[in-house]
Design a protein around this motif. Structure first.
Motif, PDB file in Angstrom:
ATOM      1  N   GLN A 201       0.825  -1.216   0.000  1.00 39.02           N
ATOM      2  CA  GLN A 201       0.000   0.000   0.000  1.00 39.02           C
ATOM      3  C   GLN A 201       0.855   1.260   0.000  1.00 39.02           C
ATOM      4  OE1 GLN A 201      -3.412  -0.180  -0.498  1.00 39.02           O
ATOM      5  NE2 GLN A 201      -2.999   1.959  -0.972  1.00 39.02           N
ATOM      6  N   GLN A 202       1.982   1.227   0.695  1.00 37.33           N
ATOM      7  CA  GLN A 202       2.891   2.381   0.692  1.00 37.33           C
ATOM      8  C   GLN A 202       3.414   2.651  -0.720  1.00 37.33           C
ATOM      9  OE1 GLN A 202       5.834   1.212   3.558  1.00 37.33           O
ATOM     10  NE2 GLN A 202       4.731   2.132   5.279  1.00 37.33           N
ATOM     11  N   ILE A 203       3.761   1.586  -1.429  1.00 43.98           N
ATOM     12  CA  ILE A 203       4.246   1.756  -2.807  1.00 43.98           C
ATOM     13  C   ILE A 203       3.136   2.327  -3.683  1.00 43.98           C
ATOM     14  CG2 ILE A 203       5.046   0.514  -4.870  1.00 43.98           C
ATOM     15  CD1 ILE A 203       6.437  -1.450  -2.891  1.00 43.98           C
ATOM     16  N   ILE A 204       1.947   1.771  -3.552  1.00 36.22           N
ATOM     17  CA  ILE A 204       0.799   2.247  -4.344  1.00 36.22           C
ATOM     18  C   ILE A 204       0.535   3.726  -4.041  1.00 36.22           C
ATOM     19  CG2 ILE A 204      -1.708   2.004  -4.682  1.00 36.22           C
ATOM     20  CD1 ILE A 204      -0.067  -0.223  -5.997  1.00 36.22           C
TER      21      ILE A 204
ATOM     22  N   SER B   5       2.614   5.964  -2.961  1.00 40.53           N
ATOM     23  CA  SER B   5       3.709   6.818  -3.437  1.00 40.53           C
ATOM     24  C   SER B   5       3.627   7.076  -4.939  1.00 40.53           C
ATOM     25  CB  SER B   5       5.059   6.194  -3.093  1.00 40.53           C
ATOM     26  OG  SER B   5       5.307   5.073  -3.917  1.00 40.53           O
ATOM     27  N   LEU B   6       2.884   6.245  -5.655  1.00 42.42           N
ATOM     28  CA  LEU B   6       2.782   6.403  -7.105  1.00 42.42           C
ATOM     29  C   LEU B   6       1.679   7.377  -7.523  1.00 42.42           C
ATOM     30  CD1 LEU B   6       3.275   2.661  -8.128  1.00 42.42           C
ATOM     31  CD2 LEU B   6       4.921   4.536  -8.386  1.00 42.42           C
ATOM     32  N   ASN B   7       0.881   7.838  -6.566  1.00 42.68           N
ATOM     33  CA  ASN B   7      -0.200   8.797  -6.857  1.00 42.68           C
ATOM     34  C   ASN B   7      -1.079   8.340  -8.024  1.00 42.68           C
ATOM     35  OD1 ASN B   7       0.633  10.631  -4.811  1.00 42.68           O
ATOM     36  ND2 ASN B   7       2.267  11.304  -6.182  1.00 42.68           N
ATOM     37  N   LEU B   8      -1.580   7.142  -7.906  1.00 39.03           N
ATOM     38  CA  LEU B   8      -2.399   6.558  -8.977  1.00 39.03           C
ATOM     39  C   LEU B   8      -3.859   6.943  -8.839  1.00 39.03           C
ATOM     40  CD1 LEU B   8      -0.962   2.946  -8.708  1.00 39.03           C
ATOM     41  CD2 LEU B   8      -0.391   4.633 -10.458  1.00 39.03           C
ATOM     42  N   LYS B   9      -4.569   6.830  -9.959  1.00 39.51           N
ATOM     43  CA  LYS B   9      -6.027   6.935  -9.878  1.00 39.51           C
ATOM     44  C   LYS B   9      -6.511   5.697  -9.139  1.00 39.51           C
ATOM     45  CE  LYS B   9      -6.292   7.923 -14.502  1.00 39.51           C
ATOM     46  NZ  LYS B   9      -6.976   7.754 -15.763  1.00 39.51           N
ATOM     47  N   GLU B  10      -7.545   5.864  -8.369  1.00 42.09           N
ATOM     48  CA  GLU B  10      -8.078   4.746  -7.602  1.00 42.09           C
ATOM     49  C   GLU B  10      -8.417   3.563  -8.508  1.00 42.09           C
ATOM     50  OE1 GLU B  10     -11.745   3.813  -4.568  1.00 42.09           O
ATOM     51  OE2 GLU B  10     -10.982   5.872  -4.675  1.00 42.09           O
TER      52      GLU B  10
ATOM     53  N   ARG C 165      -4.818  -2.820 -10.600  1.00 45.07           N
ATOM     54  CA  ARG C 165      -3.983  -3.299 -11.714  1.00 45.07           C
ATOM     55  C   ARG C 165      -2.507  -3.166 -11.373  1.00 45.07           C
ATOM     56  NH1 ARG C 165      -6.050  -1.421 -17.530  1.00 45.07           N
ATOM     57  NH2 ARG C 165      -4.120  -2.513 -18.000  1.00 45.07           N
ATOM     58  N   ILE C 166      -2.130  -2.059 -10.778  1.00 44.56           N
ATOM     59  CA  ILE C 166      -0.729  -1.848 -10.441  1.00 44.56           C
ATOM     60  C   ILE C 166      -0.315  -2.768  -9.291  1.00 44.56           C
ATOM     61  CG2 ILE C 166       0.980  -0.152  -9.648  1.00 44.56           C
ATOM     62  CD1 ILE C 166       0.022   0.058 -12.633  1.00 44.56           C
ATOM     63  N   SER C 167      -1.228  -3.049  -8.384  1.00 42.05           N
ATOM     64  CA  SER C 167      -0.934  -4.013  -7.318  1.00 42.05           C
ATOM     65  C   SER C 167      -0.616  -5.381  -7.908  1.00 42.05           C
ATOM     66  CB  SER C 167      -2.112  -4.137  -6.351  1.00 42.05           C
ATOM     67  OG  SER C 167      -2.300  -2.952  -5.642  1.00 42.05           O
ATOM     68  N   VAL C 168      -1.433  -5.828  -8.850  1.00 42.27           N
ATOM     69  CA  VAL C 168      -1.191  -7.110  -9.516  1.00 42.27           C
ATOM     70  C   VAL C 168       0.166  -7.069 -10.226  1.00 42.27           C
ATOM     71  CG1 VAL C 168      -1.965  -8.660 -11.361  1.00 42.27           C
ATOM     72  CG2 VAL C 168      -3.635  -7.662  -9.792  1.00 42.27           C
ATOM     73  N   PHE C 169       0.410  -5.987 -10.959  1.00 44.03           N
ATOM     74  CA  PHE C 169       1.668  -5.827 -11.667  1.00 44.03           C
ATOM     75  C   PHE C 169       2.857  -5.929 -10.705  1.00 44.03           C
ATOM     76  CE2 PHE C 169       5.112  -2.986 -12.965  1.00 44.03           C
ATOM     77  CZ  PHE C 169       5.480  -3.569 -14.173  1.00 44.03           C
ATOM     78  N   LEU C 170       2.793  -5.225  -9.588  1.00 40.98           N
ATOM     79  CA  LEU C 170       3.899  -5.215  -8.633  1.00 40.98           C
ATOM     80  C   LEU C 170       4.147  -6.593  -8.021  1.00 40.98           C
ATOM     81  CD1 LEU C 170       3.266  -1.809  -6.836  1.00 40.98           C
ATOM     82  CD2 LEU C 170       5.089  -2.356  -8.483  1.00 40.98           C
TER      83      LEU C 170
END
Length: 197
Positions: free
Chosen positions: A152-155, A157-162, A167-172
């Motif tokens: 969650q900290q990484i997510i 820090s990336l300032n993503l759209k909710e 998708r980015i969690s899966v990618f990571l």
């Protein structure tokens, strides 16, 4: 199968638990009776559906001395020992070449077709590997890529759209697993290459 809208660390841990319960073939589960080559191939393809074994593949492993020869003059020459060798080989195939697998097997079993020079038994090796694999999958949740807080900290820090966070969690998570698998593969290959050199 994990639906994309249900991605979470909890679901990955449940998937890991399912893999742990369903993917490990215990030594006791291996067929007790001797098999024809076609039965061996069918068994392997049933258990390792992504590998696509053929008679030629198994015979090539025998000819190159990676696994032991079938019992002489027996139609059903493939024993539980052969299945243990082939199942272990199936786990090693994505990581090591046939020659590297042969070298690894020779560390514990010396000459592949001579049981009298084995340092440990194939049964013991198989059971140890099964326990190690189960423990590795069971410990999945303890690894850093499964740490919900860190993820969650990484997510954050990336300032993503909710809408993009999942998708980015899966990618990571996938990229972390790939990087770890790659690092482990390189380490294993280096150990095998350097031993006795």
């Amino acid at each position: 199968m994990m639906h994309k809208s249900r991605f979470s660390v909890e679901n990955i841990n449940l998937l890991s638990k399912s893999l742990s319960e369903n993917s490990i073939i215990t030594y006791e589960e291996l067929p007790q009776y001797d098999l024809f080559l076609s039965q061996v191939v069918d068994y392997l393809n049933d258990k390792f559906d992504a590998d696509n074994y053929t008679n030629n593949i198994v015979q090539n492993y025998i000819k190159s001395g990676v696994i032991s020869k079938p019992e002489d003059r027996k139609k059903r020459g493939y024993t539980k020992l052969h299945l243990a060798q082939l199942v272990l080989l199936s786990y090693m195939r994505p990581i090591l070449t046939a020659q590297e697998i042969k070298k690894v097997f020779s560390l514990a079993f010396n000459e592949i077709n001579d049981r009298s020079d084995d340092i440990i038994s194939w049964e013991d090796a198989y059971k140890i590997f099964s326990d190690m694999q189960k423990e590795s999958i069971d410990n999945f949740e303890k690894n850093s890529f499964c740490d919900r807080t860190k993820l969650q900290q990484i997510i954050n820090s990336l300032n993503l759209k909710e809408s993009d966070e999942e998708r980015i969690s899966v990618f990571l998570v996938v990229m972390t697993l790939v990087s770890q698998a790659s690092a482990i593969k390189k380490l294993v290959q280096k150990i095998v290459a350097d031993y006795k050199n």
